[in-house]
Structures are given as structure tokens and as C-alpha cells.
Design a protein around this motif. Structure first.
Motif, PDB file in Angstrom:
ATOM      1  N   VAL A 135       2.570  11.362   5.577  1.00 53.06           N
ATOM      2  CA  VAL A 135       1.782  10.886   4.437  1.00 53.06           C
ATOM      3  C   VAL A 135       1.505  12.121   3.596  1.00 53.06           C
ATOM      4  N   THR A 136       2.143  12.178   2.433  1.00 49.97           N
ATOM      5  CA  THR A 136       2.081  13.381   1.600  1.00 49.97           C
ATOM      6  C   THR A 136       1.019  13.318   0.514  1.00 49.97           C
ATOM      7  N   ASP A 137       0.504  12.116   0.234  1.00 51.84           N
ATOM      8  CA  ASP A 137      -0.471  11.985  -0.842  1.00 51.84           C
ATOM      9  C   ASP A 137      -1.213  10.673  -0.690  1.00 51.84           C
TER      10      ASP A 137
ATOM     11  N   VAL B 244      -0.791   1.261   8.040  1.00 57.31           N
ATOM     12  CA  VAL B 244       0.295   1.281   7.058  1.00 57.31           C
ATOM     13  C   VAL B 244       1.540   1.935   7.663  1.00 57.31           C
ATOM     14  N   ALA B 245       1.355   3.014   8.419  1.00 56.49           N
ATOM     15  CA  ALA B 245       2.498   3.698   9.041  1.00 56.49           C
ATOM     16  C   ALA B 245       3.212   2.775  10.031  1.00 56.49           C
ATOM     17  N   GLU B 246       2.467   2.010  10.813  1.00 52.40           N
ATOM     18  CA  GLU B 246       3.099   1.077  11.761  1.00 52.40           C
ATOM     19  C   GLU B 246       3.844  -0.027  11.021  1.00 52.40           C
TER      20      GLU B 246
ATOM     21  N   LEU C 190      14.976   8.525  11.608  1.00 50.37           N
ATOM     22  CA  LEU C 190      14.563   8.620  10.221  1.00 50.37           C
ATOM     23  C   LEU C 190      13.312   9.470  10.041  1.00 50.37           C
ATOM     24  N   GLU C 191      13.236  10.124   8.879  1.00 44.94           N
ATOM     25  CA  GLU C 191      12.030  10.831   8.444  1.00 44.94           C
ATOM     26  C   GLU C 191      11.721  10.357   7.040  1.00 44.94           C
ATOM     27  N   LEU C 192      10.467   9.950   6.819  1.00 44.38           N
ATOM     28  CA  LEU C 192      10.041   9.451   5.513  1.00 44.38           C
ATOM     29  C   LEU C 192       8.784  10.188   5.066  1.00 44.38           C
ATOM     30  N   ASP C 193       8.731  10.565   3.798  1.00 42.02           N
ATOM     31  CA  ASP C 193       7.520  11.112   3.188  1.00 42.02           C
ATOM     32  C   ASP C 193       7.028  10.086   2.185  1.00 42.02           C
ATOM     33  N   VAL C 194       5.791   9.630   2.369  1.00 42.95           N
ATOM     34  CA  VAL C 194       5.271   8.559   1.526  1.00 42.95           C
ATOM     35  C   VAL C 194       3.909   8.912   0.949  1.00 42.95           C
TER      36      VAL C 194
ATOM     37  N   HIS D  97       0.799  -1.229   0.000  1.00 45.18           N
ATOM     38  CA  HIS D  97       0.000   0.000   0.000  1.00 45.18           C
ATOM     39  C   HIS D  97       0.827   1.273   0.000  1.00 45.18           C
ATOM     40  N   VAL D  98       2.147   1.163   0.029  1.00 46.61           N
ATOM     41  CA  VAL D  98       2.979   2.362  -0.128  1.00 46.61           C
ATOM     42  C   VAL D  98       3.158   2.550  -1.629  1.00 46.61           C
TER      43      VAL D  98
END
Length: 145
Positions: A133-135, A106-108, A91-95, A65-66
């Protein structure tokens, strides 16, 4: 002294003769193994933060789902970032995530999978992972337009 006719010469002490009359050599007995050098004295391995960030981005993209993981670039602030202190990574993630899915679930899953992959590939422990979550990307069957 010579061997009687028709008999083979005696085998040398270091092994039976091979075909062609060349004696086989047995391996030399192993001496005591050298003492192992403790890990802290073997040297240091540095893994740049950009490499840790790339590993994290790749791992996040492996999660169901990513849809997309935004890479950090010189002209694009944000994206995937890593900060490493000693043996600990932050860490920093934009998904972008498929719609509709439970975002917290999904984030977990991203956190679990990324932490495991980063640790397996680098040996670093992961302190925390911030996920933006950017989009939301509609599934093929869900056309919202």
C-alpha cells in the motif's frame, strides 16, 4: 419412361425436390469423429510475465476502494510485477487505497479477485500476491487539509 401429364417426376433418392425443380441435398452422414489430441500434444501457449502483470494490475483496479495500481515502467521501479514458473504465477502489486478503509480487508479482497481473474484469463494458478500500500487517498467527504 415418362411421367403421366400433370404429375411431378419422382423425387431423386437424395431428397425431395425444392421449388424450381432442384433436388435438396441431405448432409452426408458424419463419419467417426477424429480422435481428440491430448492437450499436452497440441502445443504450448506462452503468456509473457508482462501480460500477467497487466492482467493483475487491471484486476486489482476493479476492487472497491483501490484508488490506483502503479504500473511498472523502465524509470519507475516497483509497481506491478509478475514471475511465472511453469503453471504458477507470483505477483507483486503497489496500490493506492481510499482512506479510511480497513487495509487488511482491502488487501485480502485484492488477493482473492486478482487470483481469480489471472486464473480465469490465463489458466495459471497464483502462488502468492505481495501487496504494497503506497498511498492513502482521502475520500471526497474526508478533507484532512
Amino acid at each position: 419412361m415418362t411421367a403421366p401429364a400433370g404429375s411431378a417426376p419422382p423425387a431423386p433418392a437424395d431428397g425431395p425436390p425444392e421449388p424450381g425443380g432442384v433436388p435438396a441435398r441431405e448432409p452426408a452422414p458424419a463419419g467417426p469423429a477424429p480422435a481428440a489430441v491430448p492437450p499436452e500434444l497440441r502445443g504450448r501457449t506462452d503468456i509473457p510475465e508482462r501480460v500477467v502483470a497487466r492482467i493483475a494490475a487491471q484486476a486489482a483496479g476493479e476492487v472497491p476502494h483501490v484508488h490506483r495500481v502503479r504500473e511498472r515502467g523502465a524509470l519507475a521501479p516497483g509497481g506491478t510485477q509478475a514471475v511465472v514458473h511453469d503453471e504458477l504465477a507470483f505477483l507483486e502489486l503497489d496500490v493506492s487505497v481510499d482512506y479510511p478503509v480497513p487495509l487488511r480487508h482491502v488487501a485480502e479482497e485484492i488477493r482473492r479477485h486478482v487470483a481469480r481473474r489471472v486464473h480465469d484469463l490465463t489458466g495459471l494458478a497464483v502462488g502468492h500476491i505481495d501487496i504494497g500500500v503506497t498511498d492513502l487517498v482521502p475520500s471526497r467527504g474526508d478533507d484532512t487539509s
